[in-house]
Design an enzyme around this catalytic site. Structure first.
Site, PDB file in Angstrom:
ATOM      1  N   GLU A 126     -51.980 -19.169 -28.935  1.00 37.38           N
ATOM      2  CA  GLU A 126     -49.879 -18.565 -29.280  1.00 37.38           C
ATOM      3  C   GLU A 126     -49.172 -19.964 -28.943  1.00 37.38           C
ATOM      4  O   GLU A 126     -50.498 -20.728 -28.282  1.00 37.38           O
ATOM      5  CB  GLU A 126     -49.756 -17.462 -28.771  1.00 37.38           C
ATOM      6  CG  GLU A 126     -50.162 -16.214 -29.600  1.00 37.38           C
ATOM      7  CD  GLU A 126     -49.912 -14.700 -28.649  1.00 37.38           C
ATOM      8  OE1 GLU A 126     -49.537 -14.821 -27.566  1.00 37.38           O
ATOM      9  OE2 GLU A 126     -50.099 -14.130 -29.978  1.00 37.38           O
ATOM     10  N   ARG A 288     -42.427 -21.671 -26.561  1.00 35.82           N
ATOM     11  CA  ARG A 288     -41.450 -20.888 -26.259  1.00 35.82           C
ATOM     12  C   ARG A 288     -40.008 -21.404 -26.207  1.00 35.82           C
ATOM     13  O   ARG A 288     -39.772 -21.952 -26.769  1.00 35.82           O
ATOM     14  CB  ARG A 288     -41.226 -19.072 -26.207  1.00 35.82           C
ATOM     15  CG  ARG A 288     -42.029 -18.294 -27.234  1.00 35.82           C
ATOM     16  CD  ARG A 288     -42.250 -17.572 -26.637  1.00 35.82           C
ATOM     17  NE  ARG A 288     -43.039 -16.619 -27.234  1.00 35.82           N
ATOM     18  CZ  ARG A 288     -43.757 -15.182 -26.726  1.00 35.82           C
ATOM     19  NH1 ARG A 288     -43.056 -14.689 -26.095  1.00 35.82           N
ATOM     20  NH2 ARG A 288     -44.765 -14.786 -27.597  1.00 35.82           N
ATOM     21  N   HIS A 349     -36.182 -12.044 -26.133  1.00 37.34           N
ATOM     22  CA  HIS A 349     -37.727 -10.919 -26.018  1.00 37.34           C
ATOM     23  C   HIS A 349     -37.411 -10.427 -25.415  1.00 37.34           C
ATOM     24  O   HIS A 349     -39.035  -9.377 -25.094  1.00 37.34           O
ATOM     25  CB  HIS A 349     -37.586 -11.665 -27.023  1.00 37.34           C
ATOM     26  CG  HIS A 349     -39.656 -11.555 -26.847  1.00 37.34           C
ATOM     27  ND1 HIS A 349     -40.295 -10.716 -28.027  1.00 37.34           N
ATOM     28  CD2 HIS A 349     -40.705 -12.165 -26.105  1.00 37.34           C
ATOM     29  CE1 HIS A 349     -41.331 -10.519 -28.147  1.00 37.34           C
ATOM     30  NE2 HIS A 349     -42.037 -11.122 -27.248  1.00 37.34           N
ATOM     31  N   ARG A 384     -41.947 -17.144 -19.629  1.00 33.41           N
ATOM     32  CA  ARG A 384     -42.903 -16.850 -20.207  1.00 33.41           C
ATOM     33  C   ARG A 384     -44.255 -17.025 -20.370  1.00 33.41           C
ATOM     34  O   ARG A 384     -43.488 -17.538 -21.859  1.00 33.41           O
ATOM     35  CB  ARG A 384     -42.984 -14.728 -19.893  1.00 33.41           C
ATOM     36  CG  ARG A 384     -44.148 -14.332 -20.566  1.00 33.41           C
ATOM     37  CD  ARG A 384     -43.727 -12.956 -20.870  1.00 33.41           C
ATOM     38  NE  ARG A 384     -43.263 -12.449 -21.849  1.00 33.41           N
ATOM     39  CZ  ARG A 384     -44.010 -12.868 -23.068  1.00 33.41           C
ATOM     40  NH1 ARG A 384     -45.340 -12.631 -22.863  1.00 33.41           N
ATOM     41  NH2 ARG A 384     -43.450 -12.591 -23.837  1.00 33.41           N
TER      42      ARG A 384
HETATM   43  C1  SIN Z   1     -45.736 -12.724 -30.201  1.00 35.55           C
HETATM   44  O1  SIN Z   1     -46.653 -11.710 -31.162  1.00 35.55           O
HETATM   45  O2  SIN Z   1     -45.209 -13.393 -30.359  1.00 35.55           O
HETATM   46  C2  SIN Z   1     -45.199 -12.154 -28.816  1.00 35.55           C
HETATM   47  C3  SIN Z   1     -45.700 -12.120 -28.044  1.00 35.55           C
HETATM   48  C4  SIN Z   1     -45.419 -11.704 -26.563  1.00 35.55           C
HETATM   49  O3  SIN Z   1     -44.221 -12.510 -26.504  1.00 35.55           O
HETATM   50  O4  SIN Z   1     -46.965 -12.485 -25.549  1.00 35.55           O
END
Ligand code: SIN
Length: 539
Positions: A126, A288, A349, A384
Site C-alpha cells: 500500500e 496518503r 478516514h 498514519r
Molecule cells: C485501505 O484499505 O485502504 C485502508 C487501510 C488503512 O486504512 O490502513
C-alpha cells in the site's frame, strides 16, 4: 458551557455493577485487550451498537508486518517514520513493528483465515510501504474476517461478558482516578459500572465529517468522555483523509482500498492523465497525505468534483478475485472495475490524534488505559502509514489488557460506592432552550458539512476561525442540554471533538503530514516538531 457529566444521575437511584476490568469498545483493540485478562478476572466489554459495528470491521486493506525474507524490521520502521513526517515516537514505532509478526500469528491462532498464495501468507503493498508486507483476508474484507475470529474467541472466554447496545455516557472519576463508567442500555436504563481498571477502546470520530469512510458509530464518544474526565488529548489537528473514497451519488462514500493502488491501479484526472507522476516520484504509492492533497489540487485544476481510479490495464480475473467486495459494490452502481474508471475523492478516514498514552497504554488518568484509534500513542506521528492501525490496536490492546489485568489483580474487591463530585443538577438552566426544541439531526448535519468545508484536506486561518465561531455558538446551547438518548449525546460528543480539532488546527501554523494549511504551506521544524496537547476542560 462545558460540563463534567452529560446527564444528572443519583448513585442512590441508579443500579450498580462491579467488575475487575471494564473495556469500552469492542473493536480490535478492545477485544484484544479483553483476551489478555486471566480467567480469574471478570472482564466486561461494552459497545454502543452491535458487536460487529466498529471501524475495525470495515478495514479493507489489512495488517502490516515484516513477514517476507526480503523485508526487514528496519524497513517497516523507516516507512512508518517517513509517513509520520517527523512526529513519530521512534521507540513506540520500533516496539509496534517488532511485535507485528507475533500479533499476526496470534490472530491466526484465534482462527483468522488470512489469504494465502502458494501455501504462504499473501502479502500486498500500500502507499508508503517499501515492501510487500500487508496480510489480508477475504480479498478486501480483512476487518470482517479478523473481527469474526476475535469476537468468536472472546465469546468462548468464560470470564468475558460482551454487552452490545450499551452506550457509555461518561467515565466516572473519584479522587483523581478513573473508577468506571456511567452507561445506559435498553434492558437496564442507566447503570453505574465500577471497575478496578478501565480500558478505553472506543474508536474514532470520522462522523464529524459529512464525507467519511467510517460507520455511523464513529462519533468520538470516548475522546469526548475522556476530555470531560480531565484526561489529556493531543494531535487533534491530524485527521487522516483516505485518498480514494467512491464518489457516486447514493454510495455512502464507500472506501476503495489503498491495496487497489498497491496492486497497480492508476489515478487519472478527468482528461485521463496520470497526474500523480508529476507530484511525487512514488506516484500512486506515495503516502496518503501526499496523494490526498494531490487529488484536491487536481480537482481544483480541472474544476471537477472527483478523480478516477483505473484498473483496466490489470488482469481482470485477478482484480475480481483480489477485490470481491469492491467489485460487488461498484457493480451495484453499474461500474465494471476491470473496465470502467471508478470516480473517487478523499474522505475522512482515521483520527491520528486522541487520548495521550504511554508505551503501556496508560493515559494521564490513573486507572484509565486506552488503545486503538481513540489514542495518540506516538506511532503515527502526523500521518498514519496504511495498515498500521489494526496493528496498533492489536499491540496496544494487548499491552493495555496485560497492564490493566495486572493492576486489577493487585486490588482487593470493594463494593463501596465512592462519592462523586460535580454531578449536574437535573434542572435545565432557564436560559437554555429545552431539548425537544432542538433539531439534533439538523445541527449534526450542519456540523458535518462545516467540517468538510473549513477543516478538510486543506485549511487556512480564515476558514478555521469561521468554523470555530460556528462550533462555539452551537456548543453554547447544545452542550448545556440534558439529552436522554444517543443522538443527543453523540451530537454533544461530536461538537466537543470538533472544537478540539479546530483549536489544534488553528494553533499549528505550519503544514505537516495530514495537516495542510494553505496560509502556512511549509513544514516548520523549528517551531512545530512537537506534539500539542489540547487545552483542559474549561481551560
Ligand atoms: C485501505 O484499505 O485502504 C485502508 C487501510 C488503512 O486504512 O490502513
Amino acid at each position: 458551557m462545558s460540563q463534567r457529566y452529560l446527564v444528572p444521575f443519583g448513585p442512590k437511584q441508579t443500579p450498580h455493577l462491579f467488575t475487575d476490568v471494564l473495556v469500552i469498545g469492542a473493536g480490535i483493540a478492545g477485544l484484544r485487550a479483553a483476551l489478555e485478562a486471566p480467567a480469574s478476572l471478570d472482564v466486561l466489554v461494552v459497545t454502543k451498537d452491535s458487536i460487529q459495528q466498529s471501524n475495525s470491521t470495515y478495514a479493507q486493506g489489512g495488517i502490516a508486518g515484516v513477514l517476507s525474507p526480503e523485508d526487514r524490521f528496519e524497513n517497516h520502521i523507516e516507512d512508518t517514520l517517513v509517513a509520520g513526517a517527523g512526529l513519530c515516537d521512534r521507540a513506540i514505532v520500533e516496539m509496534v513493528v517488532r511485535e507485528a509478526p507475533q500479533q499476526i500469528n496470534d490472530l491466526i491462532r484465534f482462527g483468522t483465515n488470512f489469504d494465502e498464495e502458494d501455501g504462504q501468507l499473501a502479502l500486498t503493498r500500500e502507499g508508503g510501504h517499501s515492501h510487500r508486507r500487508i496480510v489480508h483476508a477475504l480479498g478486501d474484507a480483512t476487518g470482517h474476517e479478523v473481527m469474526r475470529a476475535i469476537i468468536e474467541r472472546s465469546r468462548q472466554a468464560a470470564n468475558i461478558i460482551l454487552w452490545d447496545r450499551t452506550f457509555t455516557i461518561d467515565l466516572l472519576t473519584h479522587a483523581g482516578r478513573c473508577v468506571g463508567a456511567l452507561v445506559t442500555r435498553p434492558q437496564h436504563g442507566q447503570l453505574l459500572i465500577w471497575a478496578k481498571q478501565t480500558i478505553l477502546a472506543s474508536g474514532g470520530c470520522g462522523m464529524v465529517y459529512r464525507e467519511t469512510t467510517n460507520p455511523p458509530v464513529a462519533t468520538g464518544d470516548g475522546m469526548a468522555a475522556a476530555y470531560r474526565a480531565g484526561v489529556e488529548l493531543r494531535d487533534m489537528e491530524f485527521m487522516q483523509f483516505h485518498p480514494t473514497v467512491l464518489y457516486v451519488a447514493g454510495s455512502s462514500r464507500y472506501l476503495i482500498s489503498e491495496a487497489v493502488r498497491g496492486e497497480g491501479a492508476y489515478l487519472r484526472d478527468k482528461h485521463g492523465e496520470r497526474f500523480m507522476l508529476a507530484d511525487d516520484p512514488r506516484a500512486e504509492l506515495a503516502p496518503r497525505d501526499v496523494v490526498a492533497q494531490a487529488i484536491v489540487r487536481c480537482m481544483e485544476r480541472t474544476q471537477h468534483p472527483n478523480v478516477y481510479l483505473d484498473l483496466a490495464h490489470l488482469e481482470p480475473a485477478r482484480v475480481r478475485q483480489r477485490f470481491p467486495g469492491i467489485d460487488r459494490v461498484c457493480r451495484g452502481f453499474g461500474l465494471d472495475i476491470t473496465k470502467d474508471r471508478i470516480p473517487v475523492r478523499p474522505g475522512a478516514h482515521y483520527m491520528v490524534g486522541g487520548v495521550t498514552v504511554d508505551a503501556q497504554g496508560k493515559t494521564t488518568l490513573p486507572g484509565l488505559w486506552a488503545a486503538g484509534e481513540v489514542t495518540s500513542s506516538g506511532l503515527h506521528g502526523a500521518n498514519r502509514l496504511a495498515s498500521n492501525s489494526l496493528l496498533e490496536g492489536l499491540v496496544f490492546g494487548a499491552q493495555c489488557g496485560r497492564g490493566a489485568a495486572e493492576a486489577a489483580s493487585q486490588m482487593p474487591d470493594s463494593f463501596v460506592v465512592p462519592p462523586l463530585a460535580n454531578l449536574p443538577s437535573s434542572r435545565v438552566p432557564k436560559e437554555v432552550v429545552p431539548a425537544p426544541a432542538l433539531d439534533v439531526a439538523d445541527i449534526t448535519n450542519s456540523l458535518r458539512s462545516l467540517m468538510v468545508r473549513k477543516m478538510g484536506v486543506v485549511r487556512d486561518r480564515t476558514g478555521l476561525q469561521a468554523a470555530k465561531h460556528d462550533v462555539d455558538f452551537w456548543c453554547r446551547y447544545v452542550l448545556a442540554q440534558q439529552f436522554e438518548d444517543r443522538p443527543g449525546w453523540e451530537l454533544q460528543n461530536l461538537l466537543t471533538v470538533a472544537r478540539l480539532m479546530i483549536g489544534a488546527a488553528l494553533a499549528r501554523e505550519e503544514s505537516r503530514g495530514v495537516h495542510f494549511r494553505s496560509d502556512f504551506p511549509q513544514r516548520d521544524d523549528q517551531h512545530w516538531q512537537r506534539q500539542v496537547a489540547s487545552p483542559a476542560l474549561n481551560g
